[in-house]
Scaffold this active site. Structure first.
Site, PDB file in Angstrom:
ATOM      1  N   ASP A  10      36.897  63.675  55.044  1.00 29.18           N
ATOM      2  CA  ASP A  10      37.562  64.984  54.836  1.00 29.18           C
ATOM      3  C   ASP A  10      37.205  65.548  53.467  1.00 29.18           C
ATOM      4  OD1 ASP A  10      39.500  63.326  53.538  1.00 29.18           O
ATOM      5  OD2 ASP A  10      40.693  63.324  55.348  1.00 29.18           O
ATOM      6  N   THR A  11      37.840  65.087  52.384  1.00 29.33           N
ATOM      7  CA  THR A  11      37.452  65.650  51.076  1.00 29.33           C
ATOM      8  C   THR A  11      36.030  65.256  50.705  1.00 29.33           C
ATOM      9  OG1 THR A  11      38.287  63.727  49.867  1.00 29.33           O
ATOM     10  CG2 THR A  11      39.817  65.548  50.216  1.00 29.33           C
ATOM     11  N   GLY A  12      35.570  64.118  51.195  1.00 33.28           N
ATOM     12  CA  GLY A  12      34.226  63.637  50.875  1.00 33.28           C
ATOM     13  C   GLY A  12      34.175  62.844  49.570  1.00 33.28           C
ATOM     14  N   ARG A  62      46.958  50.187  63.329  1.00 40.98           N
ATOM     15  CA  ARG A  62      45.518  49.940  63.402  1.00 40.98           C
ATOM     16  C   ARG A  62      45.125  49.262  64.709  1.00 40.98           C
ATOM     17  NH1 ARG A  62      42.972  50.550  58.460  1.00 40.98           N
ATOM     18  NH2 ARG A  62      44.164  49.916  56.647  1.00 40.98           N
ATOM     19  N   ASP A  71      45.087  53.739  60.309  1.00 43.24           N
ATOM     20  CA  ASP A  71      46.454  53.283  60.075  1.00 43.24           C
ATOM     21  C   ASP A  71      47.295  54.357  59.414  1.00 43.24           C
ATOM     22  OD1 ASP A  71      45.177  53.108  57.450  1.00 43.24           O
ATOM     23  OD2 ASP A  71      47.004  52.088  56.838  1.00 43.24           O
ATOM     24  N   GLU A  89      31.562  55.587  58.117  1.00 46.71           N
ATOM     25  CA  GLU A  89      32.907  56.034  57.716  1.00 46.71           C
ATOM     26  C   GLU A  89      33.763  56.273  58.954  1.00 46.71           C
ATOM     27  OE1 GLU A  89      34.446  56.210  54.986  1.00 46.71           O
ATOM     28  OE2 GLU A  89      33.313  57.122  53.354  1.00 46.71           O
ATOM     29  N   THR A  95      35.383  59.822  48.731  1.00 45.51           N
ATOM     30  CA  THR A  95      35.023  58.412  48.883  1.00 45.51           C
ATOM     31  C   THR A  95      33.534  58.260  49.182  1.00 45.51           C
ATOM     32  OG1 THR A  95      37.229  57.971  49.767  1.00 45.51           O
ATOM     33  CG2 THR A  95      35.558  56.302  50.151  1.00 45.51           C
TER      34      THR A  95
END
Lengths: 159, 122
Positions: free
Chosen positions: A85-87, A148, A142, A81, A89
């Site tokens: 952050d939130t986890g 990117r 990005d 990854e 995905t």
């Protein structure tokens, strides 16, 4: 990068793990990481439709835009990854991969924001940097598909 | 408030959620999108009672994620105005030490919105 590569090589000695990059932001990181892992390993990619691109209400669910080419059954999977952050995905990816019965699933991330986590039961074993609440661009990161290409990570000031 | 409520897939409640703000709705939609089971205000925690046992202060966190056993409270107020909310969360933690709760501040929600391109203005 050398430290992450050496750590992974030590942990997976004799296992030939498969690195799975989550497109697109992890592309540069997985390239450098792969070159820093001296043991045999494979590479594959997966791409998920981002929430924001779905033009959706809550009735839609996440979609896989590009699935794995490899069969991961019985293999040691390392999800690569760019940032966690939130986890959400990574949680989805791990749940999806575990249905295919790999031998193990771990994750490596270049950047980590653990203070933003919504789901905690994640197999994050390798972390490059725990970062503050800043926006990063470059090195594959990005903002609306811009920046990117920048060779290094840069902090984007408020826009 | 007139929020447009979609049909949720991962909602685990029995009655339709009645969101108090666009931020709550948008966060619920993100959870739903990723297939994370969630409930809306499923439990009210008693924080304080008077000498007769009457409840004089209570707190119902916005979201509960059963698989994480985690309550999430969202506050879109300015940082300077969240003292009361902070105090409630602190009280909850003191009185219910086994309960996991995360407080998402305005800045956290803005970051979430930026990341997921949420529409918090509706």
């Amino acid at each position: 990068m050398r430290e992450l590569g050496a750590e992974i090589a030590r942990d997976y000695e004799g296992c030939e793990p498969i690195l799975i990059g989550s497109l697109k932001a992890s592309l540069v990181f997985i390239s450098d990481l792969s070159r820093a892992i001296p043991i045999l390993h494979a590479i594959d990619f997966v791409e998920l439709a981002g929430y924001g691109s779905a033009q959706m209400g809550g009735h839609e669910q996440i979609r896989v835009l590009k699935d794995l080419d490899a069969d991961i059954g019985g293999r040691d999977v390392i999800v690569v990854e760019d940032v966690i952050d939130t986890g959400l995905t990574l949680n989805y990816l791990v749940r999806t991969f575990e249905l295919r019965e790999p031998r193990s699933v771990a994750a490596v991330t270049l950047l980590d924001r653990p203070y933003r986590r919504l789901v905690d039961d994640l197999p994050v074993r390798y972390v490059g940097f725990v970062v503050p609440d800043e926006l990063f661009v470059g090195y594959g990161f990005d903002l609306d598909e811009q920046w990117r290409h920048l060779p290094d990570l840069r902090v984007l000031r408020e826009i | 408030m007139g929020l447009d409520i979609p049909v949720f897939q991962a909602y685990r409640g029995t009655s339709p959620p009645r969101f108090a703000s666009p931020a709550e709705l948008e966060c619920a939609k993100v959870l739903d999108y990723y297939g994370i089971p969630w409930l809306y205000e499923p439990r009210t925690f008693v924080l304080e009672t008077d000498e007769d046992g009457r409840v004089i202060e209570a707190f119902a966190p916005d979201l509960y994620l059963p698989e994480q056993d985690l309550y999430v409270e969202l506050t879109a107020m300015k940082q300077s105005l969240v003292t009361r909310k902070n105090r409630k969360v602190r009280k909850l933690r003191e009185r219910y030490p086994d309960v996991k709760i995360k407080l998402f501040y305005k800045r956290d929600i803005e970051r979430l919105a930026q990341h997921f391109r949420l529409d918090l203005a509706s």
